[in-house]
Scaffold this motif. Structure first.
Motif: not given
Length: 86
Positions: A56, A59-60, A63, A76-77, A80-81, A84
């Motif tokens: 992460i 910014q993640d 958010e 959300v995380l 993002a993971r 990414n």
């Protein structure tokens, strides 16, 4: 406006809402939200290398702190993971 007959119970009288239970539930949710927010802000204290190891970015995390519309910070995380990781 609906009229009720003298022998009918009102909708409010028929509900099973317990004010003490509602207050306790509110305190429980508030405590969980505070704990979640503290965990997310502690992620912001990590350096970029540690965050990159987790998959992460700052910014993640930011958010995730502002997650709304039915999305949880975990959702959300995780998104993002996976984004990414590509």
């Amino acid at each position: 406006m609906a009229l009720s007959l003298p022998g009918e119970r009102s909708v409010a009288a028929g509900s099973h809402v317990n004010p003490a239970r509602a207050l306790f539930a509110w305190f429980t949710r508030a405590k969980a939200n505070r704990t979640r927010r503290a965990a997310l802000t502690s992620l912001l204290d990590l350096d970029a290398a540690h965050l990159r190891d987790l998959g992460i970015t700052r910014q993640d995390v930011a958010e995730a702190l502002l997650a709304r519309d039915g999305r949880t910070p975990g959702m959300v995380l995780n998104a993002a993971r996976s984004r990414n990781a590509r």
